[in-house]
Write an enzyme that holds these catalytic residues in place. Sequence first.
Site, PDB file in Angstrom:
ATOM      1  N   ASP A  13       9.925  -8.474   4.909  1.00 56.45           N
ATOM      2  CA  ASP A  13       9.624  -9.698   4.161  1.00 56.45           C
ATOM      3  C   ASP A  13      10.872 -10.398   3.629  1.00 56.45           C
ATOM      4  O   ASP A  13      10.845 -11.034   2.581  1.00 56.45           O
ATOM      5  CB  ASP A  13       8.653  -9.410   2.986  1.00 56.45           C
ATOM      6  N   LYS A  16      12.688 -13.399   7.680  1.00 58.12           N
ATOM      7  CA  LYS A  16      13.201 -13.416   9.067  1.00 58.12           C
ATOM      8  C   LYS A  16      12.592 -14.550   9.869  1.00 58.12           C
ATOM      9  O   LYS A  16      13.239 -15.125  10.736  1.00 58.12           O
ATOM     10  CB  LYS A  16      12.895 -12.086   9.770  1.00 58.12           C
ATOM     11  N   GLY A  40       4.331 -10.115   9.378  1.00 53.82           N
ATOM     12  CA  GLY A  40       3.800 -11.446   9.098  1.00 53.82           C
ATOM     13  C   GLY A  40       4.973 -12.368   8.847  1.00 53.82           C
ATOM     14  O   GLY A  40       5.677 -12.206   7.863  1.00 53.82           O
ATOM     15  N   HIS A  41       5.227 -13.258   9.773  1.00 56.03           N
ATOM     16  CA  HIS A  41       6.366 -14.159   9.630  1.00 56.03           C
ATOM     17  C   HIS A  41       5.879 -15.553   9.247  1.00 56.03           C
ATOM     18  O   HIS A  41       5.149 -16.175   9.992  1.00 56.03           O
ATOM     19  CB  HIS A  41       7.175 -14.200  10.942  1.00 56.03           C
ATOM     20  N   GLN A 225       9.601  -6.007  10.230  1.00 55.92           N
ATOM     21  CA  GLN A 225       9.798  -5.089   9.097  1.00 55.92           C
ATOM     22  C   GLN A 225      11.271  -5.098   8.661  1.00 55.92           C
ATOM     23  O   GLN A 225      11.917  -6.112   8.813  1.00 55.92           O
ATOM     24  CB  GLN A 225       9.323  -3.658   9.422  1.00 55.92           C
TER      25      GLN A 225
HETATM   26  P1  IMP Z   1       2.360   0.314   8.891  1.00 61.00           P
HETATM   27  O1  IMP Z   1       3.507  -0.321   9.579  1.00 61.00           O
HETATM   28  O2  IMP Z   1       1.113  -0.549   8.867  1.00 61.00           O
HETATM   29  O3  IMP Z   1       2.084   1.697   9.386  1.00 61.00           O
HETATM   30  O4  IMP Z   1       2.735   0.498   7.331  1.00 61.00           O
HETATM   31  C1  IMP Z   1       3.756   1.392   6.905  1.00 61.00           C
HETATM   32  C2  IMP Z   1       4.547   0.795   5.748  1.00 61.00           C
HETATM   33  O5  IMP Z   1       5.316  -0.292   6.202  1.00 61.00           O
HETATM   34  C3  IMP Z   1       3.682   0.251   4.607  1.00 61.00           C
HETATM   35  O6  IMP Z   1       4.367   0.471   3.397  1.00 61.00           O
HETATM   36  C4  IMP Z   1       3.616  -1.221   4.893  1.00 61.00           C
HETATM   37  O7  IMP Z   1       3.375  -1.989   3.723  1.00 61.00           O
HETATM   38  C5  IMP Z   1       5.022  -1.458   5.438  1.00 61.00           C
HETATM   39  N1  IMP Z   1       5.106  -2.611   6.339  1.00 61.00           N
HETATM   40  C6  IMP Z   1       4.678  -2.678   7.617  1.00 61.00           C
HETATM   41  N2  IMP Z   1       4.950  -3.885   8.133  1.00 61.00           N
HETATM   42  C7  IMP Z   1       5.577  -4.586   7.181  1.00 61.00           C
HETATM   43  C8  IMP Z   1       6.148  -5.896   7.140  1.00 61.00           C
HETATM   44  O8  IMP Z   1       6.146  -6.664   8.109  1.00 61.00           O
HETATM   45  N3  IMP Z   1       6.718  -6.262   5.964  1.00 61.00           N
HETATM   46  C9  IMP Z   1       6.774  -5.419   4.891  1.00 61.00           C
HETATM   47  N4  IMP Z   1       6.273  -4.196   4.884  1.00 61.00           N
HETATM   48  C10 IMP Z   1       5.678  -3.772   6.023  1.00 61.00           C
END
Ligand code: IMP
Length: 425
Positions: A13, A16, A40-41, A225
């Site tokens: 977040d 990007k 989520g961009h 991420q």
């Molecule tokens: P997962 O990727 O859904 O398995 O989640 C694992 C961890 O990564 C959790 O803490 C999510 O909130 C975090 N996470 C996954 N994708 C994002 C992202 O795009 N931005 C911020 N945190 C993320």
Amino acid sequence: MANTVIIGAQWGDEGKGKIADMLSEGSSLIVRFQGGNNAGHTIRVQGRETILHLIPSGILHSHTLCLVGNGVVLDPAVFLEEADKLAARGIDVSPARLGISKKAHLILPYHKQLDKAREAKRAGRKIGTTGRGIGPCYEDKAARVGIRAGDLDNPVLLREKIGHALLEKNALLSGLYHFEPLDPEKTAAELLALAPRLVPYLVDVEARIDEAAARGGDILFEGAQGTHLDVDHGTYPFVTSSNTISGNAAAGGGVPPSFFTRILGIAKAYTTRVGSGPFPTELLDDTGAYLREKGHEYGATTGRPRRCGWLDAVVLREAVRLNGFTDIAMTKLDVLQNLPALRICVAYEYRGQRCERIPQEEGALAHARPIYEEMPGFEDDISACGGFEQLPAAVRAYVRRVEELVGAGISIISVGPDRRQTIMR
Ligand code: IMP
């Protein structure tokens, strides 16, 4: 020819999407190389907001080819929904502009069920996943039982693989988690119903990259991420299930590491985190709430409020090292306006000692106390500033101090969500 990788330097977040969208203007090809629709961009162009989860941010520029690389885990229905939404706005999402690697793994309904079932069972130790099936899909990839996008073109193989996978998943889902088992034929039929729309998008991504490179165009590799959610180097186990660092742009995009000419880190001017896990500079007070409201810090994918805190230079320094950032884009600097003082975490106190690096034992970061350096705040609205020298002295000092502390130059500064609210140094 410039081949740039964009990487989040914190816990995701960082903004990007905006920077990827900007750099896409000069690029002919954009490649997503890891993650899935957990990302989520958010991109704002002339007041209009677009949130993309799977399709590379470059799609908003009409001249780019956008590819979903082999390292991505793709939810077929989400991909089509996102494409339909863009098409409804008049954006060309035809296979001439958009492609999916045949090697990318598909997220199936049982991955999502398992993600949710496991989180529900982890009482007290929840990771706070997005529930999109990301982890279970990567597990199947590593276990060599995954369904790949290329299988959509081979119904016999696809049915066989889904049947095989469900033997095990149904035992877990119904036996351990008390979920309804899934019917293999129905699961395959639902996926095959989407195949006629998805198959035209299947491409040999590596061949497209070679063609674009031969034409001399710039290529952008878009990470999702952030560095500290990396499955190896992040705050394990509170991480995502893929490698989010620049090294994976090669493996997940299908190019050699020597391909890249620029590795751009994206860092927010403060820190945020969604989901569980250690966060030394987290602010649970009014300042944290101020950052959340002024910075609209609510998840683009799940809507969850983001945890907010001061900038952590230890976290950024490690990101510079792991990714080899050539330079950094600092985003959301405008959000720091009106805070009486700005704090930067320069080191931690851990086990009674000053510690300049992230302690590596599991859970250790939760016991690291930030050591802060304080700098003057600023009151002026900087959201319309067009050049570095126009920024108030306190802001310039803050940027320069961060550069010193993290060991990389800040080449781009974002002072608002719009493309135009960007300072290039
Ligand atoms: P997962 O990727 O859904 O398995 O989640 C694992 C961890 O990564 C959790 O803490 C999510 O909130 C975090 N996470 C996954 N994708 C994002 C992202 O795009 N931005 C911020 N945190 C993320």
